[in-house]
Design an enzyme around this catalytic site. Sequence first.
Site, PDB file in Angstrom:
ATOM      1  N   ALA A  68      -0.045  -6.849  11.294  1.00 22.02           N
ATOM      2  CA  ALA A  68      -0.894  -8.047  11.432  1.00 22.02           C
ATOM      3  C   ALA A  68      -1.874  -8.197  10.260  1.00 22.02           C
ATOM      4  O   ALA A  68      -2.418  -7.210   9.776  1.00 22.02           O
ATOM      5  CB  ALA A  68      -1.666  -7.969  12.748  1.00 22.02           C
ATOM      6  N   PRO A  69      -2.056  -9.438   9.790  1.00 20.50           N
ATOM      7  CA  PRO A  69      -1.465 -10.702  10.270  1.00 20.50           C
ATOM      8  C   PRO A  69      -0.065 -10.979   9.726  1.00 20.50           C
ATOM      9  O   PRO A  69       0.525 -11.994  10.054  1.00 20.50           O
ATOM     10  CB  PRO A  69      -2.447 -11.751   9.764  1.00 20.50           C
ATOM     11  CG  PRO A  69      -2.983 -11.174   8.503  1.00 20.50           C
ATOM     12  CD  PRO A  69      -3.083  -9.688   8.743  1.00 20.50           C
ATOM     13  N   GLY A  70       0.457 -10.085   8.846  1.00 20.89           N
ATOM     14  CA  GLY A  70       1.854 -10.239   8.463  1.00 20.89           C
ATOM     15  C   GLY A  70       2.148 -10.429   6.995  1.00 20.89           C
ATOM     16  O   GLY A  70       3.254 -10.843   6.641  1.00 20.89           O
ATOM     17  N   GLY A  71       1.198 -10.127   6.111  1.00 28.43           N
ATOM     18  CA  GLY A  71       1.423 -10.342   4.683  1.00 28.43           C
ATOM     19  C   GLY A  71       2.604  -9.572   4.127  1.00 28.43           C
ATOM     20  O   GLY A  71       3.419 -10.117   3.382  1.00 28.43           O
TER      21      GLY A  71
ATOM     22  N   ASP B 229       2.437  -3.935  15.565  1.00 29.80           N
ATOM     23  CA  ASP B 229       0.972  -3.981  15.575  1.00 29.80           C
ATOM     24  C   ASP B 229       0.512  -4.476  16.939  1.00 29.80           C
ATOM     25  O   ASP B 229       1.187  -5.298  17.565  1.00 29.80           O
ATOM     26  CB  ASP B 229       0.445  -4.917  14.483  1.00 29.80           C
ATOM     27  CG  ASP B 229      -0.973  -4.570  14.052  1.00 29.80           C
ATOM     28  OD1 ASP B 229      -1.816  -4.315  14.932  1.00 29.80           O
ATOM     29  OD2 ASP B 229      -1.244  -4.551  12.841  1.00 29.80           O
TER      30      ASP B 229
ATOM     31  N   ASP C  60       0.495  -0.545   5.567  1.00 29.89           N
ATOM     32  CA  ASP C  60      -0.797  -0.784   4.909  1.00 29.89           C
ATOM     33  C   ASP C  60      -1.927  -0.625   5.928  1.00 29.89           C
ATOM     34  O   ASP C  60      -2.872  -1.408   5.950  1.00 29.89           O
ATOM     35  CB  ASP C  60      -0.810  -2.185   4.278  1.00 29.89           C
ATOM     36  CG  ASP C  60      -1.996  -2.393   3.343  1.00 29.89           C
ATOM     37  OD1 ASP C  60      -2.513  -1.396   2.811  1.00 29.89           O
ATOM     38  OD2 ASP C  60      -2.414  -3.550   3.156  1.00 29.89           O
TER      39      ASP C  60
ATOM     40  N   LYS D  26      -5.560   5.001   1.792  1.00 31.83           N
ATOM     41  CA  LYS D  26      -6.948   4.581   1.613  1.00 31.83           C
ATOM     42  C   LYS D  26      -7.776   5.795   1.209  1.00 31.83           C
ATOM     43  O   LYS D  26      -7.770   6.819   1.899  1.00 31.83           O
ATOM     44  CB  LYS D  26      -7.497   3.968   2.900  1.00 31.83           C
ATOM     45  CG  LYS D  26      -6.560   2.951   3.558  1.00 31.83           C
ATOM     46  CD  LYS D  26      -6.267   1.745   2.670  1.00 31.83           C
ATOM     47  CE  LYS D  26      -5.308   0.785   3.370  1.00 31.83           C
ATOM     48  NZ  LYS D  26      -5.017  -0.428   2.587  1.00 31.83           N
TER      49      LYS D  26
END
Length: 389
Positions: A247-250, A266, A302, A331
């Site tokens: 989410a949101p799906g990039g 997600d 991600d 990260k």
Amino acid sequence: MIGNARMSQKYPTSSSRKRSPLSSGKYSAIGLLAYCRPGFEAECAQELQNIASLQFVYGYSKIDKGTGVVFWRCSQGNPLDVYKEIEVSRCIFARQVFCALHDIEIEDTTDRVSPVVEALRPGGAFGFLHIETPLEDEAGSLQKLAKKLTAPMSAALRNAGVLSKAKTDELPQLHLVCLSGQHIIAALAVHPNSSALPLGIPRLRFRNEAPSRSALKIEEAFLTMLTPAEREFVLKRGQRGVDLGAAPGGWTWYMVTQGVKMTAVDHGALQQELLEDPAVTYVSDDGYVYKPQRKVDWVVCDIVDKPKRTMERMADWLCYDWTTYALFNLKLPMKTRMDEVEACLQRLQERLLGADIESEVRVKQLYHDREEVTVLALTGHFLTAFQKH
């Protein structure tokens, strides 16, 4: 390379490439000049020193924090030997690397051309001139200066025999890097030691239909971490993939544009257009818990979490043979970022070796990355199709 797990070297060399333009002339170097993400100068400097140490060349870095510029000055050995072994696409934190030739202080700002010509006249010739600045100032004065200097500097260098009459790839490119109105570093570049992209930055266009700007991140990863031939081999229409923490799906959206049928995992909401796309299956689940029903071609991730946790889950996917390829972000903490990257890569290598899986792992801090690095793990037939020695 350790054991039978073919991890890409921390600092891969370019010695197997065709004859370099650097053999066409005599160039005397003083160090390396690199661009990186502002705030990561220390990691970039450490990376340059590590690369140099492999060639038994030593020096020190001059860093102005927050600028994204690292000037590594050689104190022992020949920095040109180091530069010849660099391939910038395989560096982690450096997005652009040059071989620095001269550190030029301009005393008379009414004539910036003469000091540069005099410094370069005794050395080898160049096939093209770039005048640039990696620094940003509100008035854009350095960018304006670089543009203003291009015509008179080109003419003077050609008259002095330093610059070829016509652009040629047979000679190195000359980069004049303006760090201030009175400070210019003259450096050389050849590809793929240096990036062919201006400032090492890909210029990507954000498409309004994308659910988020993270789509630029995954697009950059595929464009810069793989050659065109490699990309064509590993990313094909009809493949199946899983996006963990979608989410949101990039990232899901980008993979679908490449013809990959995606499962988006997600608890968060996916863009409505993606939910209605027949190429997308939405699963409301925890990305660290979800297991595929059958092996897929790609897993992408991600998720914002501790890097070691993400790395361990990606290692699960690779070691349990749930996927052939993996693309994921780690990260990084505010401190010990280089140590964290090295620890994660070492652990991934241990996991892959333990599972007797041959792989190639590439790591890069992309332009569209923030406090993170992107990791690409390749297994399967890729390794036989693209033998690296």
